[in-house]
Every structure is written in C-alpha cells, then in structure tokens.
Write a protein that holds these residues in place. Structure first.
Motif, PDB file in Angstrom:
ATOM      1  N   ASP A  25       0.840  -1.274  -0.077  1.00  0.00           N
ATOM      2  CA  ASP A  25      -0.154   0.053  -0.051  1.00  0.00           C
ATOM      3  C   ASP A  25       0.898   1.218   0.080  1.00  0.00           C
ATOM      4  O   ASP A  25       1.475   1.547   1.088  1.00  0.00           O
ATOM      5  CB  ASP A  25      -0.789  -0.149   1.319  1.00  0.00           C
ATOM      6  N   ASN A  81       0.699   3.931   2.776  1.00  0.00           N
ATOM      7  CA  ASN A  81       0.886   3.522   4.191  1.00  0.00           C
ATOM      8  C   ASN A  81       2.282   3.172   4.318  1.00  0.00           C
ATOM      9  O   ASN A  81       2.649   1.830   4.387  1.00  0.00           O
ATOM     10  CB  ASN A  81      -0.068   2.253   4.691  1.00  0.00           C
ATOM     11  N   GLY A 141       2.898  -0.757   4.552  1.00  0.00           N
ATOM     12  CA  GLY A 141       1.679  -1.504   5.045  1.00  0.00           C
ATOM     13  C   GLY A 141       1.160  -2.212   3.892  1.00  0.00           C
ATOM     14  O   GLY A 141       1.409  -2.225   2.701  1.00  0.00           O
TER      15      GLY A 141
END
Length: 145
Positions: free
Chosen positions: A114, A117, A132
């Motif tokens: 991600d 993130n 993340g």
C-alpha cells in the motif's frame, strides 16, 4: 599459426570482456523484489509480516536528512550520498574498499503493498522502511455456514 596472439586463453579474455560490458551497463536490472545487482549499495534485507513489508537498508555513516525515498508505480527508490571518510593527517590510502558517492537503489514492491501507508526511520545505521499491505490482501478467516 594465427596472426593474433593473446597472452592468455581467448575464452577467458572474452569472459573478462563480457564482465566489463555487463558492469558498464549496471550488471542488468533487478527483475523482482528478490533480485539485485552484486555489490549494490545499500545492502537490503526484505521480509514480510501479516500487516506489512519490511525493508531494512544497511546504510551506516549516512546523514538521514540527506536520504530520499519515493514510491512510484510499485517501485521503491532509495537515493542519497555516502560521504568520503576523512583521511588522517599524513596518511595515504593503500586500498579503499568502502563505497563513497551517490547511490540509488530501486526495489519492486509486491502487488499487495500500500503506497499510502509507508513509514521510514533511521536507527544505528539502519534505514527501516515499513510498507503496509492493502486490506484486501490481508489474510482473513471465513466462517462456514
């Protein structure tokens, strides 16, 4: 007898030439998160947890404020400059194996990463980057009815 003379075996000379050409063009390009050029700086360890991808770059002696990190189209780029070690008064270099100068490492992230993130911290010469995972890619239990 041939008009050409090589001081060593012709095949070893061709192998040496191929290594020089390969190193001149960067030794090839990494094809995945698991492959890299030999001797690339900084050295990386890459692992995963249930929630994140952990990238640890071994970068001692680098000012963390001069490191540049970016993610674009699934590629994580780590760039910066490793300063030369100051020479001692009156000493001359006999051999230098420590890399100095600018560097740039590009790592292909897995699809579940991600890019919104991401956290990075520099501790004791280690640049620790935590990316993340997307919620949809995390494992989940499914109840049977």
């Amino acid at each position: 007898m041939s008009d050409f003379y090589f001081g060593t075996d012709l095949f070893s000379e061709l192998d040496r030439l191929q290594r020089h050409v390969s190193s001149a063009f960067g030794g090839g390009f990494p094809s995945s998160i698991r492959s890299s050029r030999a001797g690339a700086f900084p050295a990386l360890n890459i692992g995963t947890t249930e929630d994140a991808i952990e990238i640890v770059a071994f970068a001692p002696g680098i000012d963390p404020s001069k490191l540049e990190l970016s993610i674009d189209k699934g590629l994580l780029t780590i760039a910066g400059e490793r300063p030369a070690r100051p020479a001692e008064e009156g000493s001359r270099a006999y051999a230098q194996e420590r890399f100095k100068g600018t560097f740039r490492r590009v790592v292909e992230l897995p699809q579940q990463a991600d890019p919104d993130n991401v956290r990075a911290r520099y501790v004791d010469g280690l640049l620790v980057i935590t990316v993340g995972k997307r919620e949809a890619s995390k494992p989940r239990a499914i109840t049977v009815q």
